[in-house]
Design a protein around this motif. Structure first.
Motif, short mmCIF file in Angstrom:
data_model
loop_
_atom_site.label_atom_id
_atom_site.label_comp_id
_atom_site.label_asym_id
_atom_site.label_seq_id
_atom_site.Cartn_x
_atom_site.Cartn_y
_atom_site.Cartn_z
N ASP A 1 15.22 -21.37 23.22
CA ASP A 1 16.05 -20.44 23.15
C ASP A 1 17.00 -20.34 21.59
OD1 ASP A 1 17.90 -18.20 23.25
OD2 ASP A 1 16.78 -17.33 24.81
N TRP A 2 17.02 -20.34 20.58
CA TRP A 2 17.29 -20.43 19.63
C TRP A 2 18.64 -19.82 19.75
CZ3 TRP A 2 16.16 -24.34 17.28
CH2 TRP A 2 15.17 -25.14 17.69
N ARG A 3 18.86 -18.45 20.17
CA ARG A 3 20.35 -17.54 19.92
C ARG A 3 21.08 -18.78 20.88
NH1 ARG A 3 19.97 -11.48 21.20
NH2 ARG A 3 19.13 -11.35 19.32
N ARG A 4 20.78 -19.18 22.09
CA ARG A 4 21.32 -19.29 23.39
C ARG A 4 21.88 -21.28 22.36
NH1 ARG A 4 24.21 -21.94 25.30
NH2 ARG A 4 24.93 -22.67 27.63
N SER A 5 20.90 -21.72 22.19
CA SER A 5 21.39 -23.01 21.19
C SER A 5 21.86 -22.80 20.42
CB SER A 5 20.00 -23.54 21.42
OG SER A 5 19.04 -24.08 22.04
N GLY A 6 22.10 -21.43 19.37
CA GLY A 6 23.14 -21.40 18.74
C GLY A 6 24.97 -21.35 19.44
N ARG A 7 24.83 -21.90 20.54
CA ARG A 7 26.30 -21.58 20.47
C ARG A 7 26.88 -22.68 21.06
NH1 ARG A 7 24.85 -17.27 23.66
NH2 ARG A 7 24.60 -17.10 25.55
N ARG B 1 14.49 -21.12 27.72
CA ARG B 1 15.19 -20.28 28.64
C ARG B 1 13.22 -20.32 29.56
NH1 ARG B 1 17.16 -15.11 28.14
NH2 ARG B 1 15.62 -13.04 29.23
#
Length: 305
Positions: free
Chosen positions: A75-81, A88
């Motif tokens: 999950d790149w959106r979660r990993s970007g944080r 996910r």
């Protein structure tokens, strides 16, 4: 093991009374009693999925990626944080099938006191109460050897099971029962209720069939208080419930030690059978409150620990 002649019989419970009693016992437990044993990664709560990673539509949790995870799973959106990569995970939503067998042989009619519940009545109550809880959790249940043998969920299935459990007794019932040769759902669960005082060959065959289907489960030996304590003294005529076997003694008390030893051997045999297949075994007396046995069963069914 033979059982004494005596014992008045109570009026059988009707389906409405049995359902009411079963739901009363089940209702005393939290409806989502799940997070210790039965919920060890695999419980369904209502329409929600089992708390285990798998195919489903409901989000469960994020976990850090480990070597071997495909990049498409990240999950790149979660990993970007953060500096880590996260996967996910979704919940597994497959319902479990639980097949129940309630022995209806004549030995189950025994009661040591005319005011007590028979072994059959207690077994039926426990089986239906467990089914109420399982259906509330989204599981499918089946009552082996009856019109409710096809696994289903929902209130209609509970109604079918209650009618089958409280239905008319068969004319050809044997002294002691064995599980029917019903097909079991592969990878499902089974729960057998009986006194298991007869020949064990039929039980062993049923367990062998279950093992080949990847079925795990429990069996519950239901006995009357007098069958454990053997309180008899003086002249007693012991007779099987069907009347096929009879034994008379003038000194019943002198038989107690041998009887208790034989019962212990039978229970050890049941325990060994359960252990060899990864099953569990519960010994329950009709003089005990049913709630503790129901709680044990609810925790045990689906346990992966």
């Amino acid at each position: 093991m033979n059982q004494p002649i005596l014992r008045g019989r109570m009026k059988p419970q009707g389906p409405v009374g049995l359902r009411r009693d079963a739901q009363k016992v089940a209702g005393a437990l939290p409806p989502l009693l799940a997070d210790a044993k039965i919920l060890a990664g695999s419980v369904a709560m209502g329409v929600h999925g089992r708390r285990r990673s798998g195919t489903g539509e409901n989000f469960w949790q994020y976990r850090q990626a480990v070597p071997g995870d495909a990049r498409s799973m990240v999950d790149w959106r979660r990993s970007g944080r953060s500096d880590a990569q996260f996967i996910r995970e979704m919940e597994w939503e497959a319902a479990q099938t639980v097949s129940l067998w309630v022995d209806d042989a004549q030995s189950m009619d025994y009661r040591g006191d005319e005011d007590a519940r028979s072994k059959a009545e207690r077994a039926r109550l426990l089986a239906l109460s467990l089914s109420v809880l399982l259906v509330a959790g989204g599981e499918r249940v089946a009552l082996m050897g009856t019109a409710a043998a096809q696994a289903r969920s929902g209130q209609a299935q509970l109604n079918r099971m209650a009618l089958a459990l409280a239905g008319a007794e068969r004319d050809d019932r044997p002294d002691y029962g064995t599980p029917p040769a019903d097909r079991l759902a592969r990878g499902g669960w089974a729960v057998f209720f009986s006194d298991f005082l007869g020949d064990l060959d039929g039980l062993i065959a049923a367990l062998d069939h279950a093992a080949h289907q990847g079925v795990r489960g429990c069996f519950v030996q239901v006995l009357d208080e007098t069958e454990e304590a053997f309180p008899f003294d003086g002249r007693v005529i012991f007779q099987s419930m069907a009347g096929s076997t009879e034994f008379e003694t003038q000194r019943a008390r002198g038989l107690r030690e041998d009887y208790v030893a034989r019962l212990a051997e039978r229970r050890a045999r049941l325990g060994d059978l359960a252990h060899s297949l990864g099953w569990r075994c519960l010994f329950h007396r009709t003089s005990q409150p049913p709630r503790a046995a129901l709680l044990w069963l609810y925790m045990a069914v689906g346990d992966r620990a």
